[in-house]
Design a protein around this motif. Structure first.
Motif, PDB file in Angstrom:
ATOM      1  N   GLN A 203     -15.788  11.411 -22.859  1.00 54.47           N
ATOM      2  CA  GLN A 203     -15.336  11.547 -24.244  1.00 54.47           C
ATOM      3  C   GLN A 203     -13.913  11.014 -24.333  1.00 54.47           C
ATOM      4  O   GLN A 203     -13.029  11.456 -23.595  1.00 54.47           O
ATOM      5  N   ARG A 205     -10.633  10.414 -26.782  1.00 57.78           N
ATOM      6  CA  ARG A 205      -9.988  10.853 -28.015  1.00 57.78           C
ATOM      7  C   ARG A 205      -8.567  10.324 -28.064  1.00 57.78           C
ATOM      8  O   ARG A 205      -7.981   9.971 -27.037  1.00 57.78           O
ATOM      9  N   ALA A 211     -12.061  11.106 -32.248  1.00 54.92           N
ATOM     10  CA  ALA A 211     -12.833  10.250 -31.358  1.00 54.92           C
ATOM     11  C   ALA A 211     -12.360   8.807 -31.457  1.00 54.92           C
ATOM     12  O   ALA A 211     -11.944   8.347 -32.522  1.00 54.92           O
ATOM     13  N   PRO A 213     -13.877   5.284 -31.071  1.00 53.71           N
ATOM     14  CA  PRO A 213     -15.083   4.485 -30.868  1.00 53.71           C
ATOM     15  C   PRO A 213     -14.787   3.103 -30.310  1.00 53.71           C
ATOM     16  O   PRO A 213     -13.688   2.576 -30.465  1.00 53.71           O
ATOM     17  N   THR A 231     -17.446   2.949 -25.580  1.00 58.11           N
ATOM     18  CA  THR A 231     -17.794   4.205 -26.234  1.00 58.11           C
ATOM     19  C   THR A 231     -18.548   3.937 -27.534  1.00 58.11           C
ATOM     20  O   THR A 231     -18.353   2.912 -28.191  1.00 58.11           O
ATOM     21  N   GLY A 234     -19.052   7.886 -31.735  1.00 57.24           N
ATOM     22  CA  GLY A 234     -18.441   9.196 -31.530  1.00 57.24           C
ATOM     23  C   GLY A 234     -17.450   9.233 -30.389  1.00 57.24           C
ATOM     24  O   GLY A 234     -17.013  10.311 -29.978  1.00 57.24           O
ATOM     25  N   ARG A 236     -18.020   8.388 -27.250  1.00 57.95           N
ATOM     26  CA  ARG A 236     -18.670   8.884 -26.041  1.00 57.95           C
ATOM     27  C   ARG A 236     -19.408   7.778 -25.305  1.00 57.95           C
ATOM     28  O   ARG A 236     -19.833   6.791 -25.892  1.00 57.95           O
ATOM     29  N   THR A 396     -20.392  -0.914 -34.695  1.00 60.64           N
ATOM     30  CA  THR A 396     -21.508  -0.150 -34.143  1.00 60.64           C
ATOM     31  C   THR A 396     -22.659  -1.119 -33.927  1.00 60.64           C
ATOM     32  O   THR A 396     -23.108  -1.772 -34.870  1.00 60.64           O
ATOM     33  N   GLU A 498     -27.218   8.699 -38.287  1.00 63.66           N
ATOM     34  CA  GLU A 498     -26.591   9.569 -37.287  1.00 63.66           C
ATOM     35  C   GLU A 498     -25.509   8.824 -36.516  1.00 63.66           C
ATOM     36  O   GLU A 498     -24.454   9.397 -36.214  1.00 63.66           O
ATOM     37  N   GLU A 499     -25.775   7.567 -36.172  1.00 59.60           N
ATOM     38  CA  GLU A 499     -24.762   6.798 -35.435  1.00 59.60           C
ATOM     39  C   GLU A 499     -23.521   6.586 -36.275  1.00 59.60           C
ATOM     40  O   GLU A 499     -22.390   6.844 -35.823  1.00 59.60           O
ATOM     41  N   LYS A 502     -21.033   9.479 -36.840  1.00 61.28           N
ATOM     42  CA  LYS A 502     -20.129   9.896 -35.768  1.00 61.28           C
ATOM     43  C   LYS A 502     -18.748   9.275 -35.893  1.00 61.28           C
ATOM     44  O   LYS A 502     -17.802   9.713 -35.231  1.00 61.28           O
ATOM     45  N   PRO A 504     -15.045   8.368 -36.856  1.00 63.74           N
ATOM     46  CA  PRO A 504     -13.956   9.170 -37.413  1.00 63.74           C
ATOM     47  C   PRO A 504     -13.654   8.753 -38.833  1.00 63.74           C
ATOM     48  O   PRO A 504     -14.001   7.664 -39.281  1.00 63.74           O
TER      49      PRO A 504
END
Length: 507
Positions: A203, A205, A211, A213, A231, A234, A236, A396, A498-499, A502, A504
């Motif tokens: 993770q 941050r 987060a 990304p 990442t 989110g 991650r 993304t 959902e993606e 995530k 910010p």
């Protein structure tokens, strides 16, 4: 353009040992970031065309007409199938059998008439694909599981009414990882092995706790073996040290960077299942979310129903995505594939923001060909990861892989496990969709790809799980449990939602 990175263990051994001792003694749940001013190494030199390419995505836009490139099949190019070089237990591959070519000819000719025989190379407006930059991993190929694959005839598919919905379920193998490992253990099929039994969640941050990304990540063992990731929305990424490090090291250096900000932490085996890295505020997020969405489709004859449904629902999917709260700037790409005995092996359409043009390309795609059960998924996934003009920092990147058969493991050339490793390094998440007729080997490989890249495994469902002709329903023959069912188009919109959800605030 951000450069791929090949970190080296630069700190003296005593520093590593001190870090290990302090971490172990403190029982801390986080490892503080250290060495944020360390020099970022230059990319490794290319060693082999078959090793994964970790060149960072770099396109700046997709405001262009649809640009198409086709890799011809044996019937067009009079090519022999490539001979296997990395999987000797799977046997050699001879020239395409004439009977297979003759059987596929009528369907391929009809498809060519519907689509048009002319193809266009990627124009000069698209930046050329960067030279392959491999990871500094040992040159020995990853092993293929010795379990033999039974010869399975592809099931005949009955057509469904055009207005009948396609239903699907979904499992997240990273969320229920122990069950996924159990599935791997009880499913004995031929596959390309990557050891994911040891897994850690990274993770990233910023100092405010938000987060980060699309940050670049490098994980390196003392031996020099390394893996790469970016990442997700989110902040991650799932890390699998044993998938690249055969020495089973006790400690790994995890280095993260974005927009000139960098942080480093240490990951020790057995201490915990997650690691947090904090980097300074890496710069403002894009004012509008950027989404690169690719449909990677098996276009052989048995996929007619699934392709027809996608044609009819693409506009709905695009409209719903456009209305999401983040109002994403969306680029669409399409990669279709068949097999080396067919009219084409891979036909890719690079990213465009012109939905009407993209719909036209999809409408022209016809299901045809496919003489045997496995198809050219290896080649298509490699082109998807390496040849499309993926946009750079802050994007993304998602692939919807729709297929009803596994890849050929008896061919040489690109292999799906190398492509999934490279996809993680480029920040490309794959959602594998198992269509009707997918066997155990196909399920295993599709779940491998989805799990490693952080995606999900989606599967079509029916009233009777083993009978696709029974119509939409909630049953499946796949080795899954605890799933809910939606129509396939709604499920794709849900995954995208959902993606993007995530991200910010502000991105």
């Amino acid at each position: 353009m951000a450069q791929p990175f090949a970190p080296r263990f630069r700190r003296p051994l005593v520093v590593l040992l001190c870090a290990q001792f302090l971490w172990s003694a403190s029982g801390a749940t986080e490892i503080p970031a250290v060495g944020s001013n360390a020099r970022w190494p230059q990319p490794a030199l290319q060693v082999s065309q078959t090793e994964p390419n970790f060149q960072a995505p770099s396109a700046t836009h997709c405001a262009r007409p649809v640009q198409t490139h086709e890799t011809p099949g044996a019937r067009n190019a009079q090519l022999e199938r490539p001979r296997a070089t990395t999987a000797p237990t799977m046997g050699r591959l001879d020239a395409a059998p004439p009977e297979a070519l003759r059987k596929a000819e009528p369907a391929a000719a009809a498809e060519k008439k519907a689509y048009g025989s002319s193809t266009r190379e990627l124009s000069a407006a698209v930046p050329p694909v960067a030279a392959s930059v491999p990871a500094p991993v040992a040159a020995a190929p990853m092993p293929v599981s010795p379990a033999p694959r039974a010869s399975i005839a592809q099931p005949a598919q009955a057509g469904r009414p055009a207005n009948e919905p396609v239903t699907a379920g979904m499992v997240d193998d990273n969320a229920d990882f122990s069950e996924y490992l159990n599935f791997r253990g009880r499913t004995q099929v031929a596959h390309r092995e990557r050891d994911v039994s040891m897994r850690y969640l990274l993770q990233v941050r910023d100092a405010r706790g938000a987060a980060v990304p699309d940050a670049e990540v490098a994980v390196q063992a003392p031996s020099g073996a390394a893996m790469w990731a970016r990442t997700d929305a989110g902040g991650r990424a799932w890390l699998h040290p044993l998938a690249f490090d055969r020495t089973h090291s006790q400690m790994y250096e995890v280095t993260v960077r974005k927009n000139g900000r960098q942080g480093t932490a240490f990951l020790q085996r057995g201490q915990k299942s997650a690691v947090d890295v904090v980097i300074d505020k890496p710069g403002a997020a894009p004012a509008r979310a950027q989404l690169d969405l690719v449909f990677l489709i098996d276009a052989t004859g048995s996929m007619a129903d699934e392709i027809a449904k996608l044609k009819g629902t693409l506009r709905t999917i695009a409209d719903e995505v456009a209305r999401l709260p983040s109002r994403p700037d969306t680029c669409f790409g399409l990669v279709a594939y068949r097999d080396v005995t067919d009219d084409f092996v891979v036909r890719r359409h690079d990213f465009t923001d012109n939905l009407d043009a993209f719909q036209g390309v999809l409408d022209g795609l016809q299901a045809a060909g496919g003489g045997d059960y496995p198809e050219a998924m290896n080649e298509a996934l490699a082109e998807t990861v390496h040849q499309l003009s993926w946009r750079g920092t802050g994007t993304t990147r998602l692939v919807v892989l729709l297929a009803d058969a596994p890849p050929h493991l008896d061919y040489g050339g690109p292999q799906y496990d190398d492509s999934m490793v490279a996809a993680l390094g480029k920040g490309i998440k794959v959602f594998s969709v198992g269509a009707s007729g997918l066997d155990k080997q196909g399920e295993y490989i599709q779940r491998q790809i989805a799990q490693y890249t952080g995606g999900r495994f989606v599967f079509l469902t029916y009233k009777e799980g083993a009978n696709p002709a029974s119509g939409p329903g909630a049953e499946t023959r796949h080795d899954v449990a605890n799933y809910s069912v939606q129509t396939l188009d709604r499920l794709i919109v849900r995954l995208v939602t959902e993606e993007l959800g995530k991200l910010p605030a502000g991105g």
